[in-house]
Write an enzyme that holds these catalytic residues in place. Sequence first.
Site, PDB file in Angstrom:
ATOM      1  N   GLN A   1       0.438   8.082  -0.957  1.00  0.00           N
ATOM      2  CA  GLN A   1       1.244   9.058  -0.882  1.00  0.00           C
ATOM      3  C   GLN A   1       0.655  10.393  -0.753  1.00  0.00           C
ATOM      4  O   GLN A   1      -0.358  10.598  -0.768  1.00  0.00           O
ATOM      5  CB  GLN A   1       1.840   9.130  -2.558  1.00  0.00           C
ATOM      6  CG  GLN A   1       2.596   7.971  -3.205  1.00  0.00           C
ATOM      7  CD  GLN A   1       1.896   6.708  -3.285  1.00  0.00           C
ATOM      8  OE1 GLN A   1       0.872   6.641  -3.811  1.00  0.00           O
ATOM      9  NE2 GLN A   1       2.555   5.523  -2.702  1.00  0.00           N
TER      10      GLN A   1
ATOM     11  N   LYS B   1      -1.875  -2.114  -5.958  1.00  0.00           N
ATOM     12  CA  LYS B   1      -1.178  -0.674  -5.383  1.00  0.00           C
ATOM     13  C   LYS B   1      -1.661  -0.553  -3.917  1.00  0.00           C
ATOM     14  O   LYS B   1      -2.881   0.021  -3.743  1.00  0.00           O
ATOM     15  CB  LYS B   1      -1.409   0.457  -6.016  1.00  0.00           C
ATOM     16  CG  LYS B   1      -0.285   1.865  -5.767  1.00  0.00           C
ATOM     17  CD  LYS B   1      -0.903   2.907  -6.560  1.00  0.00           C
ATOM     18  CE  LYS B   1      -0.135   4.199  -6.004  1.00  0.00           C
ATOM     19  NZ  LYS B   1      -0.697   4.709  -4.844  1.00  0.00           N
TER      20      LYS B   1
ATOM     21  N   SER C   1      -5.494   1.152  -6.582  1.00  0.00           N
ATOM     22  CA  SER C   1      -5.203   2.148  -5.594  1.00  0.00           C
ATOM     23  C   SER C   1      -6.582   2.220  -4.861  1.00  0.00           C
ATOM     24  O   SER C   1      -7.226   1.373  -4.377  1.00  0.00           O
ATOM     25  CB  SER C   1      -4.427   3.546  -5.960  1.00  0.00           C
ATOM     26  OG  SER C   1      -4.339   4.309  -4.783  1.00  0.00           O
TER      27      SER C   1
END
Length: 489
Positions: free
Chosen positions: A348, A344, A319
Amino acid sequence: MEVKKSLIAVMIGLSLVLGSGITFAGMQIAEVRSSESVDSMDEEAVAVNGELEDGLKELEYIEKFSKAFDIILNSYYEEVEGNDLLEGAISGMLDSLGDPYSVYMDQETAQEFMESLDSSFEGIGAEVSMSDGRVTIMVPFRDSPAERAGLRTNDQILKVDGESVEGLALYDAVLKIRGEKGTTVTLTIERPGVSEPFDVDIIRDTIPIETVYSDIIEENGQTIGVIEITSFSQNTAVRFGEELSNLESQGIDGLIIDVRDNPGGLLQVVESIGSMVIPGGEPVLQIEDRAGEKGRRLSSLDETKPYPIVGLINEGSASASEILAAALNEAGNYELVGQTTFGKGTVQQTLDVGDGSEIKLTLFKWLTSAGNFINEEGVAPTIEVEQPEFFYVSPINTDEDLQLDMNNSHIATAQVILKGLGYDPQRSDGYFSKEMEEAVRQFQADMGIEVTGVIDSETADQLQQEVINAIQSREHDNQFKKAVEILTQ
């Protein structure tokens, strides 16, 4: 035609929310009918009509849900709680997305999640995700109980204290794993490349959230600064800036930024850090919404750094770590050393759904500086370097002592560890030979434990501890040594 009361109520609600839209749409339709050509319909009217159709379609969904809810609540052969049905429905909607990062959190779980963002929490110290329906270790935190127990990236948790976690939502499984400091949790682990699941006992502890570590090394007459980022939390950008300024004040000739085993974190934090090291005007990342619209987040750095930078990455870098790594390479033209990252590529946000419950929902894709979507692919290093084999082995299972003339996979694991630690058993096929017995004796003598030549539970535990010590040191860290080599050539 008979209209049910529930549908009437929903329609009234719709008129309150979309009343002006319905009226306006009616006016536009009347104008179109009096016109000579349908092609002259105003574009805005088309948009509003589309919204009306969408609204009516949503009404159908709500009515269907209401019917199903009513049938189950009142007709199931046992009494059920309406709130349980509702929470199950919300979880089911999110499960249908097939997105492991979009999850429903009830009140208790949401509270636990918020506490995990504090300066510390109690648990085992590992970032987990859901992969193929299984709770999977993304990365154990640095110097955590999970790391000390030997957990690794991509380990899959099958059971917690003997109870299967199959079918549980991610955060429900996390609640079982976490617990009070000093208590023990037993995890049943399945590890890629290991034939059978094995149990790991972990003593829970307070997990401090210190996210930035730095130091300086002298190599070949050059001063190299090192900054390790373990996650991108609230205060990480501030801490990074402080440590970077401190290193620069000491006149560094190069910088290593280590995001290995960093599971990610807050988007705005990695943006801020990017603006401290990525050349000004270059994109740190790009954001893409559901409509395909893209926005670039540019570095605001005044001057390009006067020294070279090398990034360290591995399969546990995820991420936000991947955002920074990709920017270092694509926007800064800096080297990346290690192994391909986790992969990733989504963002979110937690959204309140009332009563303290929350949905963590994927809202955007993030793209690298050059516009690449790395989800499920990862960021590749420019220089691939693997760590020693013994970094990746599972803990030795000692349900029985391992000794001369035995032959099994646990002995093969011990052989890899012994060789990696400098006690060469002369073979790697799982056979406990006289040469291996001598290697075990030498290890036991050096560790100050009873010299028997037999791998009992005490010896196995000591072997595991020495592996952890080796991983945490730089003596065996091939990736770190390569980064230093690049900066001091």
